[in-house]
Write a protein that holds these residues in place. Structure first.
Motif, mmCIF file in Angstrom:
data_model
loop_
_atom_site.group_PDB
_atom_site.id
_atom_site.type_symbol
_atom_site.label_atom_id
_atom_site.label_comp_id
_atom_site.label_asym_id
_atom_site.label_seq_id
_atom_site.Cartn_x
_atom_site.Cartn_y
_atom_site.Cartn_z
ATOM 1 N N LEU A 1 -6.611 -9.043 -1.303
ATOM 2 C CA LEU A 1 -5.875 -8.691 -0.101
ATOM 3 C C LEU A 1 -6.466 -7.475 0.603
ATOM 4 C CD1 LEU A 1 -2.251 -9.077 -1.542
ATOM 5 C CD2 LEU A 1 -3.562 -10.775 -0.235
ATOM 6 N N ALA A 2 -6.768 -6.456 -0.165
ATOM 7 C CA ALA A 2 -7.250 -5.210 0.437
ATOM 8 C C ALA A 2 -8.059 -4.429 -0.592
ATOM 9 C CB ALA A 2 -6.087 -4.367 0.953
ATOM 10 N N LEU A 3 -9.012 -3.648 -0.088
ATOM 11 C CA LEU A 3 -9.848 -2.804 -0.935
ATOM 12 C C LEU A 3 -9.808 -1.377 -0.415
ATOM 13 C CD1 LEU A 3 -13.108 -4.952 -1.131
ATOM 14 C CD2 LEU A 3 -11.437 -4.682 -2.953
ATOM 15 N N ARG A 4 -9.767 -0.446 -1.350
ATOM 16 C CA ARG A 4 -9.958 0.942 -0.967
ATOM 17 C C ARG A 4 -11.458 1.220 -0.893
ATOM 18 N NH1 ARG A 4 -6.464 5.859 -3.693
ATOM 19 N NH2 ARG A 4 -6.888 7.418 -2.089
ATOM 20 N N LYS A 5 -11.843 2.217 -0.108
ATOM 21 C CA LYS A 5 -13.255 2.544 0.016
ATOM 22 C C LYS A 5 -13.892 2.735 -1.353
ATOM 23 C CE LYS A 5 -13.878 4.640 4.568
ATOM 24 N NZ LYS A 5 -14.227 5.886 5.306
ATOM 25 N N GLY A 6 -15.038 2.104 -1.555
ATOM 26 C CA GLY A 6 -15.752 2.228 -2.817
ATOM 27 C C GLY A 6 -15.406 1.167 -3.835
ATOM 28 N N LEU B 1 0.835 -1.199 0.000
ATOM 29 C CA LEU B 1 0.000 0.000 0.000
ATOM 30 C C LEU B 1 0.869 1.248 0.000
ATOM 31 C CD1 LEU B 1 -2.621 -1.055 2.712
ATOM 32 C CD2 LEU B 1 -2.743 -1.379 0.243
ATOM 33 N N PRO B 2 0.384 2.317 -0.582
ATOM 34 C CA PRO B 2 1.127 3.581 -0.518
ATOM 35 C C PRO B 2 1.341 3.988 0.945
ATOM 36 C CG PRO B 2 -0.666 3.737 -2.115
ATOM 37 C CD PRO B 2 -0.855 2.446 -1.386
ATOM 38 N N PRO B 3 2.515 4.453 1.303
ATOM 39 C CA PRO B 3 2.791 4.781 2.713
ATOM 40 C C PRO B 3 1.888 5.877 3.267
ATOM 41 C CG PRO B 3 4.544 5.581 1.255
ATOM 42 C CD PRO B 3 3.674 4.702 0.433
ATOM 43 N N THR B 4 1.330 6.695 2.386
ATOM 44 C CA THR B 4 0.473 7.785 2.856
ATOM 45 C C THR B 4 -0.993 7.371 2.948
ATOM 46 O OG1 THR B 4 0.235 8.574 0.575
ATOM 47 C CG2 THR B 4 2.002 9.548 1.920
ATOM 48 N N MET B 5 -1.304 6.119 2.603
ATOM 49 C CA MET B 5 -2.695 5.658 2.605
ATOM 50 C C MET B 5 -3.155 5.403 4.040
ATOM 51 S SD MET B 5 -5.289 4.752 0.601
ATOM 52 C CE MET B 5 -4.570 4.252 -0.974
ATOM 53 N N PRO B 6 -4.143 6.141 4.539
ATOM 54 C CA PRO B 6 -4.614 5.909 5.911
ATOM 55 C C PRO B 6 -5.395 4.603 6.007
ATOM 56 C CG PRO B 6 -5.963 7.584 4.844
ATOM 57 C CD PRO B 6 -4.836 7.264 3.890
ATOM 58 N N ASP B 7 -5.258 3.928 7.148
ATOM 59 C CA ASP B 7 -5.962 2.666 7.335
ATOM 60 C C ASP B 7 -7.469 2.844 7.238
ATOM 61 O OD1 ASP B 7 -3.596 1.378 7.615
ATOM 62 O OD2 ASP B 7 -3.715 1.109 9.790
ATOM 63 N N THR B 8 -7.955 4.017 7.592
ATOM 64 C CA THR B 8 -9.397 4.257 7.562
ATOM 65 C C THR B 8 -9.960 4.220 6.147
ATOM 66 O OG1 THR B 8 -8.958 6.637 7.551
ATOM 67 C CG2 THR B 8 -9.399 5.608 9.685
ATOM 68 N N GLY C 1 -16.507 3.412 14.835
ATOM 69 C CA GLY C 1 -15.849 2.391 14.036
ATOM 70 C C GLY C 1 -16.143 1.010 14.579
ATOM 71 N N GLY C 2 -15.497 0.014 14.024
ATOM 72 C CA GLY C 2 -15.730 -1.361 14.428
ATOM 73 C C GLY C 2 -15.023 -1.679 15.722
ATOM 74 N N ASN C 3 -15.248 -2.897 16.203
ATOM 75 C CA ASN C 3 -14.572 -3.320 17.421
ATOM 76 C C ASN C 3 -13.090 -3.400 17.182
ATOM 77 O OD1 ASN C 3 -17.036 -3.546 18.494
ATOM 78 N ND2 ASN C 3 -17.133 -5.776 18.525
ATOM 79 N N ARG C 4 -12.336 -2.814 18.082
ATOM 80 C CA ARG C 4 -10.879 -2.892 17.948
ATOM 81 C C ARG C 4 -10.383 -3.845 19.019
ATOM 82 N NH1 ARG C 4 -8.824 2.864 18.536
ATOM 83 N NH2 ARG C 4 -10.702 3.159 19.744
ATOM 84 N N GLY C 5 -10.042 -5.013 18.589
ATOM 85 C CA GLY C 5 -9.548 -5.982 19.556
ATOM 86 C C GLY C 5 -10.555 -7.101 19.730
ATOM 87 N N ASN C 6 -10.048 -8.280 20.065
ATOM 88 C CA ASN C 6 -10.898 -9.426 20.306
ATOM 89 C C ASN C 6 -11.056 -9.598 21.795
ATOM 90 O OD1 ASN C 6 -11.019 -10.040 17.556
ATOM 91 N ND2 ASN C 6 -9.026 -11.028 17.663
ATOM 92 N N GLY C 7 -12.222 -10.008 22.189
ATOM 93 C CA GLY C 7 -12.469 -10.136 23.603
ATOM 94 C C GLY C 7 -11.982 -11.455 24.134
ATOM 95 N N GLY C 8 -12.336 -11.732 25.379
ATOM 96 C CA GLY C 8 -12.001 -12.992 25.991
ATOM 97 C C GLY C 8 -12.966 -14.060 25.531
ATOM 98 N N GLY C 9 -12.737 -15.277 26.038
ATOM 99 C CA GLY C 9 -13.566 -16.385 25.639
ATOM 100 C C GLY C 9 -15.009 -16.231 26.055
ATOM 101 N N ARG C 10 -15.300 -15.317 27.005
ATOM 102 C CA ARG C 10 -16.669 -15.143 27.459
ATOM 103 C C ARG C 10 -17.441 -14.195 26.582
ATOM 104 N NH1 ARG C 10 -16.539 -13.368 33.351
ATOM 105 N NH2 ARG C 10 -14.516 -12.517 32.879
ATOM 106 N N GLY C 11 -16.864 -13.722 25.521
ATOM 107 C CA GLY C 11 -17.571 -12.811 24.622
ATOM 108 C C GLY C 11 -16.635 -11.742 24.140
ATOM 109 N N GLY C 12 -16.745 -11.400 22.867
ATOM 110 C CA GLY C 12 -15.838 -10.393 22.326
ATOM 111 C C GLY C 12 -16.084 -9.034 22.936
#
Length: 589
Positions: A385-390, A308-315, A497-508
């Motif tokens: 592998l990856a998609l840009r928005k749209g 990916l271009p280094p200036t491409m934001p993850d968002t 945004g979406g969930n950042r991180g996976n939870g424990g075994g008792r629920g994300g």
């Protein structure tokens, strides 16, 4: 206005007293009584009331306690809205049936002794503990959860944590003076005005709340209240601060969540069969694609190929690398037979990479051994592998020029034939067969009717692998092309945004996550529009249901069995699945 004293508990002309205020509470805690036998006793009561200078009010759901929300990796968007509405299920939905909250973690019997460890917002817990120690503060828990269904459970939960509230206020069917409430925020405003009018000596009120809509509502309300106090004072203005709390989004274990929702539907259908008005409901699967599914570990390796271009934001990006497409729909039996059926394994080797219009990053692969037969509706086997928005995943099939990868990046990985699945709730339809039930709207059911499949099934690429350097497939290409990708509509409003991180075994669990419809949203129209294509979710990474088309009952039973196998494996390894092991998502073996 909703909070005017004429409609907040004193409509019959009774004065504001601590006894009247205590009728709102389930805390069973003695507050000073209005009835007294002497002037001296009355003076002591007034002194106790006058000593309260600060009012601290705490919301429960996702402020104090990280209450589970419907899992957007388990249900499609319209179903998430459906579950959170009070009026869609006869006995109420997600926020109205105590069994959902009681299923948090490993259930009440196991969680109560350990005080639901890991499910609280510990920063808010600390503030409550400070409030409890502050002699001039009144500490209040205020929630829109229904008093009839949740009083006993919430008492258990806060007691297990050692939180001693002066008042615990749940939403009653009607207020102490028979008030009716149009929404949760209306109910809370009525109570808050009753409280500040009762404690006229209080100089400050702090309200802790996670929902932006409520935060604004309370701020506007207190501005209006103080404006009225300046015109026709009943106790004078009060310094009001509404603190927005960053919510912590959590989910139930997916197996438990599916089972609890099935119970809600069973109760609904039973009421229908006993004469209640409404329509019978059913959990159905939506299969968005069938593919050779890639493990999370191999996904991470493959993503390193996306330059990916280094200036491409993850968002701006959506990272995928989770399958080699077979067909962008439920695969009919003829194709499943050719690929070895659900659960069969195929090993692949990366032969090339490419970028399409600076929007799609992809890798082409060939089977190992190269003579291994495969099927794909792309011109060659591709890992997006990856998609840009749209961008649309289907456009990866337009790539003509693949760049060979050096030997050290010719990654070899194993895949499993499976499906990308989300569940949905729809009306029962006795005319619908199992295959038709896999499509979320009638247009797709007609388009992909089993009778029509024979002419479409043979339209992809079969092959014995491609040559070195990522060329076109060495098999044969038949007519028809690649078909059309499908996906469900956008998930109902996400917060942060979406969930950042996976939870424990008792629920994300994670920070951020989606907006949730709560009790204050009752009466708002839910979006029942059939899902439409959305590139952002067509390849969403959710562990697939690697089974052929099941009824919901079979689905739940098999999920139980698979979850039990997973737990047994964790226990055999001496793991700590209760708190840290796993992602809280279904595992398939």
């Amino acid at each position: 206005m909703a909070g005017h004293s004429g409609s907040n508990g004193s409509s019959n002309g009774l004065p504001f007293t601590v006894t009247a205020l205590n009728r709102w509470s389930i805390a069973n805690k003695q507050l000073p009584r209005k009835s007294c036998t002497s002037i001296c006793e009355r003076e002591l009561i007034n002194t106790a009331v006058d000593k309260v200078k600060v009012l601290h009010v705490y919301d429960f759901d996702n402020t104090l306690f990280n209450s589970p929300l419907p899992n957007p990796k388990l249900w499609n968007g319209p179903t998430i809205g459906f579950l959170q509405s009070q009026d869609t299920l006869i006995k109420g939905g997600w926020w109205h049936d105590s069994r959902i909250l009681a299923a948090t973690g490993e259930g009440v019997e196991r969680e109560e002794p350990r005080a639901w460890e890991g499910w609280w917002n510990e920063r808010i817990v600390e503030l409550i503990q400070l409030s409890m120690k502050q002699k001039d503060a009144l500490t209040v828990l205020l929630t829109g959860r229904g008093e009839a269904n949740f009083a006993e459970l919430l008492r258990k939960m806060v007691a297990s944590k050692g939180l001693d509230f002066d008042l615990i206020i749940l939403k009653p069917a009607a207020g102490p003076n028979n008030q009716r409430f149009s929404s949760t925020i209306h109910f809370k405003q009525v109570f808050l005005e009753t409280m500040v009018e009762t404690y006229k000596g209080a100089e400050e009120i702090k309200v802790y709340e996670d929902r932006q809509k409520h935060v604004k509502g309370f701020r506007d309300y207190f501005m209006d209240y103080n404006r009225r106090q300046n015109v026709t004072p009943t106790r004078g203005p009060i310094t009001a601060e509404v603190v927005q709390v960053a919510d912590g989004v959590t989910q139930l274990d997916p197996v438990k969540e599916t089972v609890e929702v099935q119970r809600l539907i069973n109760d609904h259908n039973l009421a229908i069969s006993q004469g209640a008005r409404g329509r019978r409901l059913q959990i159905k699967k939506t299969v968005y694609y069938t593919g050779y599914l890639i493990s999370n570990t191999d996904t991470q390796r493959l993503l390193s190929l996306a330059n990916l271009p280094p200036t491409m934001p993850d968002t701006e990006m959506k990272f995928l690398a989770n399958n080699v497409l077979i067909t962008p729909r439920p695969a009919p039996g003829s194709i499943l037979d050719k690929v070895g059926g659900m659960g069969s394994k195929v090993t692949w080797e990366v032969t090339g990479t490419a970028v399409f219009e600076n929007k799609i990053w992809a890798a082409c692969v060939q089977p190992v051994p190269i003579t291994k037969k495969y099927y794909t509706e792309n011109p060659v086997p591709i890992v997006v592998l990856a998609l840009r928005k749209g961008a649309k995943p289907i456009d990866a099939g337009k790539i003509q020029n693949w760049q060979p990868v050096p030997p050290e990046k010719q990654y070899v990985f194993e895949s499993t034939v499976g499906e990308k699945v989300l569940l949905r709730i729809e009306d029962e339809d006795p005319r619908e067969n199992e295959y038709e039930s896999l499509f979320p709207n009638k247009a797709f059911k007609r388009k992909h009717a089993p009778d029509d499949e024979s002419s479409r099934r043979e339209s992809g690429s079969y092959g014995n692998g491609s040559g070195s350097g990522g060329g076109r497939g060495g098999g044969y290409q038949q007519r028809g092309g690649r078909g059309n990708y499908r996906g469900n509509g956008s998930q109902r409003g996400y917060r942060g945004g979406g969930n950042r991180g996976n939870g424990g075994g008792r629920g994300g669990r994670g920070r951020g996550g989606q907006h949730y419809r709560s009790l204050d949203d009752v009466g708002e129209k839910s979006n029942n529009t059939p899902p439409t294509y959305n590139a952002a979710v067509a390849y969403e990474d959710f562990p697939p249901l690697q089974k052929q088309y099941q009824t919901p009952q079979q689905l739940v039973q098999q999920q139980f069995e698979q979850y039990q196998q997973y737990q047994q494996q964790i226990q055999a390894k001496g793991g700590n699945a209760g708190k840290q092991g796993g992602t809280g998502e279904l595992q398939y073996f």
